[in-house]
Design a protein around this motif. Structure first.
Motif, PDB file in Angstrom:
ATOM      1  N   LEU A  83       3.024  -8.659 -11.533  1.00 27.49           N
ATOM      2  CA  LEU A  83       1.729  -9.244 -11.856  1.00 27.49           C
ATOM      3  C   LEU A  83       0.828  -9.274 -10.632  1.00 27.49           C
ATOM      4  O   LEU A  83      -0.372  -8.996 -10.707  1.00 27.49           O
ATOM      5  N   ALA A  84       1.401  -9.634  -9.486  1.00 29.10           N
ATOM      6  CA  ALA A  84       0.596  -9.723  -8.271  1.00 29.10           C
ATOM      7  C   ALA A  84       0.049  -8.359  -7.871  1.00 29.10           C
ATOM      8  O   ALA A  84      -1.106  -8.237  -7.444  1.00 29.10           O
ATOM      9  N   PHE A  85       0.853  -7.300  -8.019  1.00 25.46           N
ATOM     10  CA  PHE A  85       0.384  -5.964  -7.648  1.00 25.46           C
ATOM     11  C   PHE A  85      -0.708  -5.492  -8.599  1.00 25.46           C
ATOM     12  O   PHE A  85      -1.695  -4.882  -8.179  1.00 25.46           O
ATOM     13  N   GLN A  86      -0.539  -5.780  -9.883  1.00 25.65           N
ATOM     14  CA  GLN A  86      -1.592  -5.433 -10.835  1.00 25.65           C
ATOM     15  C   GLN A  86      -2.886  -6.170 -10.496  1.00 25.65           C
ATOM     16  O   GLN A  86      -3.978  -5.608 -10.584  1.00 25.65           O
ATOM     17  N   ALA A  87      -2.742  -7.447 -10.131  1.00 27.86           N
ATOM     18  CA  ALA A  87      -3.923  -8.231  -9.764  1.00 27.86           C
ATOM     19  C   ALA A  87      -4.592  -7.643  -8.536  1.00 27.86           C
ATOM     20  O   ALA A  87      -5.827  -7.568  -8.454  1.00 27.86           O
ATOM     21  N   LEU A  88      -3.791  -7.217  -7.553  1.00 22.20           N
ATOM     22  CA  LEU A  88      -4.340  -6.605  -6.340  1.00 22.20           C
ATOM     23  C   LEU A  88      -5.123  -5.339  -6.686  1.00 22.20           C
ATOM     24  O   LEU A  88      -6.240  -5.126  -6.185  1.00 22.20           O
ATOM     25  N   GLN A  89      -4.555  -4.492  -7.559  1.00 22.73           N
ATOM     26  CA  GLN A  89      -5.255  -3.280  -7.984  1.00 22.73           C
ATOM     27  C   GLN A  89      -6.577  -3.619  -8.682  1.00 22.73           C
ATOM     28  O   GLN A  89      -7.616  -3.003  -8.406  1.00 22.73           O
ATOM     29  N   ASP A  90      -6.523  -4.595  -9.580  1.00 23.13           N
ATOM     30  CA  ASP A  90      -7.730  -4.989 -10.314  1.00 23.13           C
ATOM     31  C   ASP A  90      -8.815  -5.478  -9.361  1.00 23.13           C
ATOM     32  O   ASP A  90     -10.002  -5.137  -9.505  1.00 23.13           O
ATOM     33  N   LEU A  91      -8.435  -6.295  -8.385  1.00 24.03           N
ATOM     34  CA  LEU A  91      -9.415  -6.840  -7.440  1.00 24.03           C
ATOM     35  C   LEU A  91     -10.015  -5.739  -6.570  1.00 24.03           C
ATOM     36  O   LEU A  91     -11.212  -5.767  -6.259  1.00 24.03           O
ATOM     37  N   MET A  92      -9.196  -4.755  -6.197  1.00 19.59           N
ATOM     38  CA  MET A  92      -9.726  -3.636  -5.399  1.00 19.59           C
ATOM     39  C   MET A  92     -10.726  -2.823  -6.202  1.00 19.59           C
ATOM     40  O   MET A  92     -11.768  -2.410  -5.685  1.00 19.59           O
ATOM     41  N   LEU A 134      -6.485 -14.877  -8.978  1.00 18.81           N
ATOM     42  CA  LEU A 134      -7.090 -16.013  -8.291  1.00 18.81           C
ATOM     43  C   LEU A 134      -6.307 -16.362  -7.040  1.00 18.81           C
ATOM     44  O   LEU A 134      -6.868 -16.595  -5.969  1.00 18.81           O
ATOM     45  N   LEU A 135      -4.986 -16.380  -7.163  1.00 15.87           N
ATOM     46  CA  LEU A 135      -4.155 -16.734  -6.020  1.00 15.87           C
ATOM     47  C   LEU A 135      -4.217 -15.676  -4.928  1.00 15.87           C
ATOM     48  O   LEU A 135      -4.257 -15.990  -3.744  1.00 15.87           O
ATOM     49  N   MET A 136      -4.239 -14.401  -5.324  1.00 20.00           N
ATOM     50  CA  MET A 136      -4.344 -13.343  -4.328  1.00 20.00           C
ATOM     51  C   MET A 136      -5.665 -13.420  -3.594  1.00 20.00           C
ATOM     52  O   MET A 136      -5.757 -13.141  -2.409  1.00 20.00           O
ATOM     53  N   ALA A 137      -6.723 -13.820  -4.317  1.00 20.10           N
ATOM     54  CA  ALA A 137      -8.039 -13.906  -3.693  1.00 20.10           C
ATOM     55  C   ALA A 137      -8.124 -15.054  -2.704  1.00 20.10           C
ATOM     56  O   ALA A 137      -8.905 -15.020  -1.756  1.00 20.10           O
ATOM     57  N   THR A 138      -7.318 -16.102  -2.908  1.00 18.06           N
ATOM     58  CA  THR A 138      -7.394 -17.269  -2.047  1.00 18.06           C
ATOM     59  C   THR A 138      -6.248 -17.331  -1.047  1.00 18.06           C
ATOM     60  O   THR A 138      -6.171 -18.254  -0.249  1.00 18.06           O
ATOM     61  N   ALA A 139      -5.341 -16.344  -1.095  1.00 15.98           N
ATOM     62  CA  ALA A 139      -4.212 -16.365  -0.167  1.00 15.98           C
ATOM     63  C   ALA A 139      -4.702 -16.192   1.260  1.00 15.98           C
ATOM     64  O   ALA A 139      -5.710 -15.558   1.525  1.00 15.98           O
ATOM     65  N   GLY A 140      -3.950 -16.753   2.203  1.00 15.85           N
ATOM     66  CA  GLY A 140      -4.304 -16.590   3.602  1.00 15.85           C
ATOM     67  C   GLY A 140      -5.367 -17.536   4.058  1.00 15.85           C
ATOM     68  O   GLY A 140      -5.991 -17.317   5.091  1.00 15.85           O
TER      69      GLY A 140
END
Length: 348
Positions: free
Chosen positions: A69-78, A15-21
């Motif tokens: 965790l953040a890198f795993q989340a990034l992979q999942d979102l991609m 969720l945080l990676m999706a809303t970052a920036g």
């Protein structure tokens, strides 16, 4: 006790990676004694966090994670984005109407469906996003495959065990270090309510919020006995509603971590029963059968892997960028190792 599950911190990371920036990095994500914890702080921490807390056999342990965790989340979102792109390219992209209809079907089959998703931390939009990806995958697998109503009926007839709701127990529990059992027993002896005692003593993370309810996020309508370990299942089965079980000891498997003990209070028990085969359940079952047949001839993971190799990916975050570059290098090396030579050989 079979209660192993990893805390869903990766969902928060996603969720945080999706809303970052979004210009909100200085906004307070939370406060402690009036001091803010900013979105920027939390994201940076997740980008470098190498461990996650988990519950194993009723006790909390720390587990190393691959990368962060953040890198795993990034992979999942991609992968989720690629799944949607693949569905679109194959002409089977679900519409917003399809998503709402699937959520309606899920709710008809399981009235607590939305509540269960919300307990995992998902907003309604988060639920829609998850259903969209699930539908996209199902549509890709089901493309070109038809299943008749008669085949659905035949599947139900041939698999009756899949359409039975197991016996359940609605129960509270207290989880404490074994050394604290006497204090809990003394409190129980005063006639104080079990839920209040759980809120006071139990080390379970939901003890205070839910008054000691066992696994509320997974089993809001009661715990299926079929999923419990032999010792716990036997203890629940022999204990009457309105009564508490004996203590169940859980020896620690880690040095320095105390042995734990659990006691359960049975609020009510329900017997196993047949599930009503409604039109909504049949519709979901038909879609599942179609997708299952598609898995026999379609390798969706291979397609996603190929798309990932060809995708133009730009990771701008300075912490995640080198991790992604290493990951891309590994993908290329794996592809080179599995590539079949095309020259220098001739058949005899």
């Amino acid at each position: 006790m079979k209660t192993s599950h990893v805390v869903a911190a990766a969902a928060a990371a996603a969720l945080l990676m999706a809303t970052a920036g979004c210009g909100e990095s200085s906004k307070g994500f939370a406060t402690i004694n009036g001091v803010p914890i900013t979105n920027k702080e939390l994201i940076e921490y997740l980008e470098t966090k190498p461990t996650v807390r988990a519950v194993v056999n009723g006790q909390q342990v720390t587990v190393n994670v691959q990368d962060t965790l953040a890198f795993q989340a990034l992979q999942d979102l991609m992968v989720r984005k690629l799944m949607l792109q693949l569905a679109k390219s194959e002409g089977v992209m679900p519409s917003s109407k399809d998503v709402e209809e699937r959520i309606k079907l899920m709710t008809e089959v399981e009235p607590t469906y939305i509540k269960q998703m919300q307990l995992l931390g998902l907003s309604m939009q988060g639920i829609r996003d998850r259903v969209l990806v699930d539908l996209a995958q199902q549509n890709i697998l089901s493309k070109g495959i038809t299943v008749s109503d008669a085949e659905v009926d035949e599947f139900i007839k041939a698999n009756p065990q899949q359409f039975e709701e197991p016996a359940k127990a609605d129960m509270l529990w207290i989880l404490v270090p074994t050394s604290e059992k006497p204090a809990v027993d003394a409190a129980i002896g005063t006639g104080e309510k079990f839920g209040d005692i759980a809120a006071k003593f139990s080390k379970d993370k939901y003890a205070k919020q839910y008054g000691g309810k066992y696994e509320p996020e997974r089993f809001p309508a009661g715990v299926p006995l079929t999923g419990l370990s032999g010792t716990l299942k036997a203890s629940i089965e022999k204990t009457q509603s309105g009564k508490a079980t004996d203590w169940i000891d859980v020896p620690s498997s880690q040095a320095g971590v105390p042995d734990m003990s659990a006691k359960f209070y049975i609020v009510r028990k329900t017997e196993a029963r047949k599930i009503e085969i409604t039109a909504a359940r049949k519709k979901l079952l038909k879609a599942a059968i179609q997708a299952d047949r598609g898995k026999q001839t379609k390798d969706i993971q291979e397609k996603l892997s190929e798309l990932l190799k060809k995708a133009k990916i730009d990771v701008s975050d300075e912490t995640l960028k080198p991790m992604w570059e290493r990951f891309e290098t590994q993908l290329k090396e794996q592809a080179d190792q599995t590539q079949v030579p095309t020259g220098g050989q001739s058949g005899n």
